[in-house]
Design a protein around this motif. Structure first.
Motif, short mmCIF file in Angstrom:
data_model
loop_
_atom_site.label_atom_id
_atom_site.label_comp_id
_atom_site.label_asym_id
_atom_site.label_seq_id
_atom_site.Cartn_x
_atom_site.Cartn_y
_atom_site.Cartn_z
N CYS A 1 0.83 -1.21 0.00
CA CYS A 1 0.00 0.00 0.00
C CYS A 1 0.86 1.26 0.00
N ILE A 2 1.99 1.22 0.70
CA ILE A 2 2.90 2.37 0.70
C ILE A 2 3.51 2.55 -0.69
N LEU A 3 3.93 1.45 -1.30
CA LEU A 3 4.55 1.52 -2.63
C LEU A 3 3.54 1.98 -3.69
N MET A 4 2.26 1.68 -3.49
CA MET A 4 1.23 2.09 -4.45
C MET A 4 1.17 3.61 -4.60
N GLN A 5 1.47 4.31 -3.51
CA GLN A 5 1.39 5.77 -3.54
C GLN A 5 2.43 6.36 -4.49
N ARG A 6 3.45 5.56 -4.80
CA ARG A 6 4.53 6.03 -5.69
C ARG A 6 4.46 5.42 -7.08
N GLN A 7 3.31 4.84 -7.39
CA GLN A 7 3.14 4.20 -8.69
C GLN A 7 2.18 5.04 -9.55
N PRO A 8 2.71 5.90 -10.42
CA PRO A 8 1.84 6.75 -11.24
C PRO A 8 0.96 5.96 -12.20
N ALA A 9 1.33 4.71 -12.46
CA ALA A 9 0.55 3.90 -13.40
C ALA A 9 -0.82 3.53 -12.84
N LEU A 10 -0.95 3.55 -11.51
CA LEU A 10 -2.20 3.15 -10.89
C LEU A 10 -3.16 4.32 -10.75
N ASP A 11 -4.40 4.09 -11.13
CA ASP A 11 -5.45 5.09 -10.99
C ASP A 11 -5.75 5.33 -9.51
N ALA A 12 -6.06 6.58 -9.16
CA ALA A 12 -6.32 6.93 -7.76
C ALA A 12 -7.50 6.15 -7.20
N HIS A 13 -8.52 5.91 -8.02
CA HIS A 13 -9.68 5.14 -7.56
C HIS A 13 -9.30 3.69 -7.28
N MET A 14 -8.40 3.13 -8.10
CA MET A 14 -7.95 1.76 -7.88
C MET A 14 -7.16 1.67 -6.58
N VAL A 15 -6.29 2.65 -6.34
CA VAL A 15 -5.50 2.67 -5.11
C VAL A 15 -6.42 2.78 -3.90
N ALA A 16 -7.43 3.63 -4.00
CA ALA A 16 -8.37 3.81 -2.88
C ALA A 16 -9.14 2.52 -2.61
#
Length: 342
Positions: free
Chosen positions: A142-157
């Motif tokens: 989850c921490i690494l996801m915040q630094r992954q521009p490829a992932l959509d914000a809605h997907m991360v949430a």
């Protein structure tokens, strides 16, 4: 012939999984998918080797909380075979990855003469340590996801919300064991007339909880070792994903492999009623690889390679399980030793 409701549930779960898989395959380029799968070749042996490392770490984690067996290579190899049987049942039954636990417990009691209460406790603690060790793995992802521009914000949430719900459930499962909630509830119900026949259930529950407390409180090194080994297993799962992606010609960064693996395992936990999370796993990998490498078909190819590895595991589990069935008339080890000493 009347079909039981349980069988209907199993059938519905299988059909749902097959439907999801068919929908996914209908929306990918099959020619590209076949081309990707053709790239694996002998590299499939590397996939099996990586999977064997994961399996080995998980077996060692279980052995750490099974005091009746010594922590030796011989016992580890025996549990390795037994866990293959359990994992085969976990994949093919719609029980959230728990279908193989009764079989493993029965074999330990019948073929090794282990105490039933201690065996049940070890299975519960082993499953708990596996799930608890997933929480830091998921947290790192989850921490690494915040630094992954490829992932959509809605997907991360969405992944973050799922992670929080999963963490709450697992911590609750741990506290139920640690605080003896089951026996407390049984004691409370025992006050009422309609529940006064629960004496035996209450006694057995307390006995199992005593064994669980012995592992949590009086053998912290064993429990801590189980957690570390299980966590290693999750890291090795990301390694397997990295190996498959590299063989397909779409190498991932280590952080990307970890994020994808954690998310896929979270989806598998949420869709455990579908045997092998069929369709759900493929869908998750399709979305994630579409985001990270721009080719959703690669995600489906990765999923199918893993399905191939699962088939190998299932075949091995069936072969070993059949061997135990052939031995079902043999006397349990514990009884043999007892008769020899009498």
């Amino acid at each position: 012939m009347r079909i039981s409701s349980r069988l209907w549930v199993k059938l519905a779960a299988v059909l749902l999984g097959l439907g999801l898989l068919a929908l996914i395959l209908a929306n990918v380029d099959l020619a590209q998918l076949l081309d990707l799968l053709g790239r694996i070749g002998w590299g499939f042996l590397l996939v099996l080797a990586a999977a064997a490392l994961i399996f080995s770490a998980d077996v060692a984690s279980w052995l750490a909380v099974l005091p009746a067996l010594r922590f030796t290579i011989r016992e580890w190899l025996w549990l390795w075979k037994l866990r293959l049987v359990g994992e085969m049942l976990n994949v093919v039954t719609p029980l959230g990855g728990l279908g193989g636990e009764p079989a493993k417990g029965l074999i330990l009691v019948k073929h090794r003469g282990l105490d039933a209460r201690e065996t049940i406790a070890s299975l519960l603690v082993a499953r708990t340590s596996l799930l608890l060790s997933f929480l830091p793995f998921l947290g790192i992802a989850c921490i690494l996801m915040q630094r992954q521009p490829a992932l959509d914000a809605h997907m991360v949430a969405a992944i973050g919300v799922g992670a929080l719900l999963f963490a709450a459930g697992i911590l609750g499962f741990f506290l139920v064991q640690r605080l003896r909630i089951a026996s407390r509830l049984a004691s409370f119900l025992h006050r009422y007339r309609y529940a006064r026949g629960l004496e035996r259930v209450l006694s057995e529950t307390r006995a199992v909880e005593d064994e669980i407390q012995r592992l949590y409180v009086f053998a912290p090194l064993r429990f801590g070792g189980a957690l570390l080994l299980a966590f290693l297993g999750w890291l090795l799962g990301a390694l397997e994903l990295w190996v498959i992606s590299a063989l397909l010609g779409y190498p991932l960064a280590p952080a990307e492999a970890l994020v994808i693996e954690a998310t896929v395992q979270l989806v598998r936990q949420a869709t455990g009623l579908i045997p092998g999370s069929l369709g759900a796993t493929e869908g998750a990998l399709l979305l994630l690889y579409g985001a990270f490498v721009g080719e959703p078909s690669v995600g489906v190819a990765v999923a199918l390679v893993r399905r191939g590895r699962e088939l190998v595991w299932i075949a091995a589990g069936l072969a070993i399980g059949y061997g135990y069935l052939e031995m079902r008339k043999a006397r349990p080890v514990g009884l043999v030793k007892a008769s020899e000493n009498s």
